[in-house]
Design a protein around this motif. Sequence first.
Motif, PDB file in Angstrom:
ATOM      1  N   ALA A  63       0.812  -1.253  -0.160  1.00  0.00           N
ATOM      2  CA  ALA A  63       0.007  -0.171   0.065  1.00  0.00           C
ATOM      3  C   ALA A  63       0.943   1.275  -0.025  1.00  0.00           C
ATOM      4  N   TRP A  64       1.940   1.435   0.775  1.00  0.00           N
ATOM      5  CA  TRP A  64       2.749   2.486   1.018  1.00  0.00           C
ATOM      6  C   TRP A  64       3.625   2.572  -0.467  1.00  0.00           C
ATOM      7  N   ALA A  65       3.875   1.646  -0.936  1.00  0.00           N
ATOM      8  CA  ALA A  65       4.794   1.652  -2.302  1.00  0.00           C
ATOM      9  C   ALA A  65       4.049   1.925  -3.325  1.00  0.00           C
ATOM     10  N   SER A  66       2.560   1.654  -3.501  1.00  0.00           N
ATOM     11  CA  SER A  66       1.730   2.031  -4.547  1.00  0.00           C
ATOM     12  C   SER A  66       1.553   3.430  -4.224  1.00  0.00           C
ATOM     13  N   SER A  67       1.198   3.909  -3.181  1.00  0.00           N
ATOM     14  CA  SER A  67       0.785   5.379  -2.931  1.00  0.00           C
ATOM     15  C   SER A  67       2.053   6.279  -3.189  1.00  0.00           C
ATOM     16  N   PHE A  68       3.261   5.874  -2.961  1.00  0.00           N
ATOM     17  CA  PHE A  68       4.312   6.524  -2.873  1.00  0.00           C
ATOM     18  C   PHE A  68       4.747   6.759  -4.311  1.00  0.00           C
ATOM     19  N   MET A  69       4.839   5.805  -4.953  1.00  0.00           N
ATOM     20  CA  MET A  69       5.192   6.073  -6.613  1.00  0.00           C
ATOM     21  C   MET A  69       4.142   6.692  -7.459  1.00  0.00           C
ATOM     22  N   GLN A  70       3.171   6.902  -6.863  1.00  0.00           N
ATOM     23  CA  GLN A  70       1.901   7.702  -7.746  1.00  0.00           C
ATOM     24  C   GLN A  70       2.600   9.189  -7.688  1.00  0.00           C
ATOM     25  N   THR A  71       3.464   9.615  -6.686  1.00  0.00           N
ATOM     26  CA  THR A  71       3.840  11.078  -6.397  1.00  0.00           C
ATOM     27  C   THR A  71       5.512  11.105  -6.654  1.00  0.00           C
ATOM     28  N   ASN A  72       6.089   9.867  -6.795  1.00  0.00           N
ATOM     29  CA  ASN A  72       7.462   9.817  -7.056  1.00  0.00           C
ATOM     30  C   ASN A  72       7.699   8.771  -8.263  1.00  0.00           C
ATOM     31  N   SER A  73       7.373   9.091  -9.480  1.00  0.00           N
ATOM     32  CA  SER A  73       7.313   8.135 -10.502  1.00  0.00           C
ATOM     33  C   SER A  73       8.806   7.719 -10.889  1.00  0.00           C
ATOM     34  N   GLN A  74       9.630   8.573 -10.768  1.00  0.00           N
ATOM     35  CA  GLN A  74      10.928   8.198 -10.833  1.00  0.00           C
ATOM     36  C   GLN A  74      11.802   7.241  -9.850  1.00  0.00           C
ATOM     37  N   THR A  75      10.931   6.629  -8.969  1.00  0.00           N
ATOM     38  CA  THR A  75      11.442   5.701  -8.024  1.00  0.00           C
ATOM     39  C   THR A  75      10.637   4.473  -8.039  1.00  0.00           C
ATOM     40  N   SER A  76      11.267   3.257  -8.351  1.00  0.00           N
ATOM     41  CA  SER A  76      10.626   1.882  -8.526  1.00  0.00           C
ATOM     42  C   SER A  76      10.782   1.296  -6.960  1.00  0.00           C
ATOM     43  N   VAL A  77       9.626   0.794  -6.751  1.00  0.00           N
ATOM     44  CA  VAL A  77       9.784   0.048  -5.452  1.00  0.00           C
ATOM     45  C   VAL A  77       9.474  -1.588  -5.394  1.00  0.00           C
ATOM     46  N   TYR A  78      10.489  -2.325  -5.013  1.00  0.00           N
ATOM     47  CA  TYR A  78      10.145  -3.956  -5.324  1.00  0.00           C
ATOM     48  C   TYR A  78       9.745  -4.403  -3.712  1.00  0.00           C
TER      49      TYR A  78
END
Length: 386
Positions: A63-78
């Motif tokens: 949940a955190w990863a999905s939300s974080f990447m919505q506003t930080n598209s330059q960072t991938s989270v695995y």
Amino acid sequence: MRTPTFIIVVLFFGCSFSGCLGDQQEVSEIPNVSNQPITIPEDIDENAITMAGSSTVYPLATAWASSFMQTNSQTSVYVAGGGSSAGASRVCSTGQDHVDIGDMSRGWKAIEASRQGNSRNYTCANSDVEVTQIPIALDGITVIVKRGGAAAECIERLGGLSIAQLRWIYSDWTDEDLAYSSEADLDMASVTSNNDGDTNREWSDLSDDPACSTQSINLWGADSESGTYEYFGENVFCRKCFLREYGYAEESFDGNRGYQSSAEDNAIISALIEDEYAIAYVGYAYFAESSSELLAVPIVDHETMGATDVISEGGEAIIPTEDSIRSLNYTPLSREIYMNVDVSSWDKVRPFFQYGFSADGQLDVSSVGYVPLPENIRQEALELIN
């Protein structure tokens, strides 16, 4: 329960991460196949954030990863699963399987890392990696049965289950061991007031109420790599016996009576929905997602007597709820859950944690079914992050 956007990536031999994923900016589950450790290839972007471990932490991590990447598209989270033991080993690893964050639903073991004083900083036992333990939420391990099923009807008549009754249900010790060992001393007349004396453990052993079936109690729970398995074992069984400390008779989950385990909480949920005589334990978020089909068992915090007798003497059976978990009234099954950060990765992961502890990130905690930290622990976590 909010469903995060992520994709499941199956890694076949010869398929690198870059080849499987391309440039997709989505949360990726790294499959954790037993005896086949999954490594993170060197060609992943050096700015990508990697984490692995506890299945309990997994819903909040995604949940955190999905939300974080919505506003930080330059960072991938695995995000990977694998259990708390995998989280500990992979954040401590110096090999290709190393991750920036090790997710755990239990504390560190002495064989994994040593604590630095009274802090939340640890030094890994098998490497020079140092990690910071960040509490991220509260969980209540929830004992579950099928709603409206035979087990639920029996438990409702009892008023709940005591810790002593949970121990009798799951332990591989004999009735005699549980009654007469100095590490148990259960009042069996109270714990199993209708015990027929055979070697099977049936719902009817708990009470002569007609609602308690003569069917055997079918056991489900986490596998041995899970922090939930270890936390439940340490708090329901004799702790030193479960940890196999020298001089103590070993006690564990009863495999001879068919204890069935899984690393996947949803597999446990599915099994319970299909079996009205089964009992299991899972993280609160997994119960909350299926609460229309499952009953959370009220727990009486008493180590020697049965729930009915304790309640008749003024004791209380506590149902896991956000309030009872936050207040720690749901004992002894309330706990902190953690993300453990390799200290060399802080510059990269700090923005991720700043999102997690923001107002929106805290809404994610509640939306996936966990309980936000009390303010004093939240402030402690923020100091560690910042």
